[in-house]
Write an enzyme that holds these catalytic residues in place. Structure first.
Site, PDB file in Angstrom:
ATOM      1  N   LYS A  80     -37.239  -7.746   6.449  1.00 33.89           N
ATOM      2  CA  LYS A  80     -35.987  -8.484   6.261  1.00 33.89           C
ATOM      3  C   LYS A  80     -34.801  -7.549   6.152  1.00 33.89           C
ATOM      4  CE  LYS A  80     -37.112 -12.837   6.040  1.00 33.89           C
ATOM      5  NZ  LYS A  80     -36.386 -14.053   6.297  1.00 33.89           N
ATOM      6  N   ASP A 128     -35.662 -16.457  -0.879  1.00 35.14           N
ATOM      7  CA  ASP A 128     -36.835 -16.397  -1.744  1.00 35.14           C
ATOM      8  C   ASP A 128     -37.048 -14.949  -2.175  1.00 35.14           C
ATOM      9  OD1 ASP A 128     -37.979 -15.202   0.594  1.00 35.14           O
ATOM     10  OD2 ASP A 128     -38.223 -17.240   1.330  1.00 35.14           O
TER      11      ASP A 128
HETATM   12  C1  LIG Z   1     -42.299 -10.935   3.728  1.00 34.58           C
HETATM   13  C2  LIG Z   1     -41.934 -12.075   4.582  1.00 34.58           C
HETATM   14  N1  LIG Z   1     -42.686 -12.357   5.637  1.00 34.58           N
HETATM   15  C3  LIG Z   1     -42.389 -13.370   6.465  1.00 34.58           C
HETATM   16  C4  LIG Z   1     -41.295 -14.173   6.247  1.00 34.58           C
HETATM   17  C5  LIG Z   1     -41.031 -15.319   7.171  1.00 34.58           C
HETATM   18  O1  LIG Z   1     -39.878 -15.153   7.926  1.00 34.58           O
HETATM   19  P1  LIG Z   1     -39.133 -16.438   8.506  1.00 34.58           P
HETATM   20  O2  LIG Z   1     -38.606 -17.222   7.349  1.00 34.58           O
HETATM   21  O3  LIG Z   1     -38.066 -15.870   9.363  1.00 34.58           O
HETATM   22  O4  LIG Z   1     -40.140 -17.232   9.261  1.00 34.58           O
HETATM   23  C6  LIG Z   1     -40.479 -13.913   5.143  1.00 34.58           C
HETATM   24  C7  LIG Z   1     -39.316 -14.736   4.871  1.00 34.58           C
HETATM   25  O5  LIG Z   1     -38.654 -14.626   3.861  1.00 34.58           O
HETATM   26  C8  LIG Z   1     -40.795 -12.841   4.293  1.00 34.58           C
HETATM   27  O6  LIG Z   1     -40.042 -12.543   3.227  1.00 34.58           O
END
Ligand SMILES: Cc1ncc(COP(=O)(O)O)c(C=O)c1O
Length: 397
Positions: A80, A128
């Site tokens: 992210k 989150d």
């Molecule tokens: C560690 C992690 N993996 C995957 C995701 C999923 O990403 P997306 O919300 O773009 O599908 C998030 C989203 O916050 C995340 O924090």
């Protein structure tokens, strides 16, 4: 351990892949190239490791498993880091260009030429944890005030990490989707700018930039792999990560692009439900999943546009197989390099392990001993207390 995976209730629904244009039009090759050249110029930039899980691949009867470990990304703990910070920079660029009446370059902002003006532009988002951390980090770098809205279940460790980066953190009683609504409402009332990782009708620029930022990860993977993967298992929250990677792979590999399998918690399966309904569909979250980053009830509209064309399969996994997968990666028992991963990072791997214990599902997914599987280990240990509890044997945290 095997029993946990072989009896795990996974659900599968087929997508209706018809790759035609979204992987090139919703996110263009130029969007990706711009984001890569900017982010790769940032201080501290380093490609993250693509870890070969050869021992585990052998045990599971597939040819390869490559795991992109995003833990070290810019010292922020997750992929992210690439999205929120880049989108923040682009909002500042648009605002400053409009105010000053000339095109301001990203480099000028990055170099601190407009720090006083940036201090007047407040950026906000719901999160989150990981997206907010990226936005807070970007705001700190570029000198803009940052407000982050978190829901009741976001761990205090993740909130603290954002405060440490200078963000004002507002915790609400409701869930993620309610925090999104509050961030939006307060931004409208106060002239602040929402930098969200999810898009909705009429709101597309920051989420496009967020997804463009993620393309750094895909670029690094494609430049490292010798052969195209046959499968990519992509965990889904709002779908931004999955859409960006699927589009990036399509742009790079064209017709040889891997089969895209979307993996979600069964407690927050908005993309799975969207695939079943044939359109972006909201999932009512009744209980929070252990995979905090994937706890999203509403798909990003732009992400869905891409995934509806690119994804061949949608899977849901139960929380019960997440902590065992974290331990499997971290305790070295497969003979592979040890990886310390967070709960959302291992969703794809958990699904692959469970699918390989289930002959019918393996056949459905076309997984066999010739498969080359790509996984995105989207986070490292973003909450040390949770990681410690899992390593001590906890399956619920
Ligand atoms: C560690 C992690 N993996 C995957 C995701 C999923 O990403 P997306 O919300 O773009 O599908 C998030 C989203 O916050 C995340 O924090």
């Amino acid at each position: 351990m095997k029993d946990i995976f072989s009896t795990a209730p996974l659900h599968h629904t087929a997508g209706s892949p018809a790759p035609s244009k979204a992987a090139f039009s919703v996110l263009s090759e130029q969007d990706f190239a711009n984001a890569c050249s900017e982010i790769m110029a940032w201080e501290g930039y380093e490609a993250t490791p693509l870890v070969s899980l050869a021992g585990l691949a052998e045990q599971l009867g597939v040819a390869r498993i490559d795991y992109k470990n995003e833990g070290p990304r810019f010292g922020l703990g997750s992929f992210k880091a690439l999205g929120g910070s880049y989108a923040a920079l682009r909002v500042l660029q648009r605002e400053l260009s409009a105010k000053l009446g000339r095109e301001i370059s990203l480099e000028e902002i990055r170099n601190g030429d407009h720090r006083d003006a940036c201090a007047q532009i407040t950026l906000v988002s719901a999160t989150d944890g990981n997206h907010g951390r990226s936005l807070a980090w970007g705001c700190q770098r570029f000198g803009a005030p940052c407000r982050i809205y978190i829901h009741a279940e976001v761990s205090e460790g993740r909130a603290e990490a954002m405060r440490d980066l200078g963000a004002h953190v507002i915790r609400i009683d409701g869930d993620y989707d309610e925090s999104v609504v509050l961030a939006k409402t307060e931004a409208e009332q106060n002239g602040w700018f929402v930098v969200s990782d999810t898009s909705w009708e009429g709101y597309t620029e920051p989420p496009r930039d967020v997804m463009a930022g993620y393309s750094v990860m895909t670029r690094e993977i494609c430049e490292t792999l010798e052969d195209a993967p046959t499968h990519v298992f992509l965990q889904g929250g709002v779908g931004g990560l999955a859409a960006s990677v699927a589009a990036g792979l399509r742009q790079f590999y064209k017709d040889a692009s891997p089969r895209v399998v979307i993996v979600e918690p069964d407690l927050a399966a908005c993309l799975f439900d969207s695939a079943k309904a044939g359109k972006a569909t909201t999932f009512a979250i009744a209980e929070e999943t252990i995979m905090a980053g994937l706890s999203c009830g509403e798909p990003s509209e732009m992400a869905w546009e891409i995934l509806s064309e690119e994804a061949a399969d949608f899977l849901t996994i139960p929380d019960s197989i997440v902590a065992p997968t974290v331990r499997l990666l971290a305790n070295g028992e497969t003979g592979d390099e040890v990886v310390e991963a967070g709960e959302s990072a291992v969703a794809g791997l958990a699904a692959v392990i469970a699918a390989r214990q289930d002959q019918a599902l393996s056949e459905t997914l076309g997984l066999d001993e010739t498969s080359r599987v790509l996984l995105i280990g989207s986070e490292g240990v973003t909450d040390p207390a949770i990681f410690e509890a899992i390593m001590a044997g906890a399956d619920h945290v």
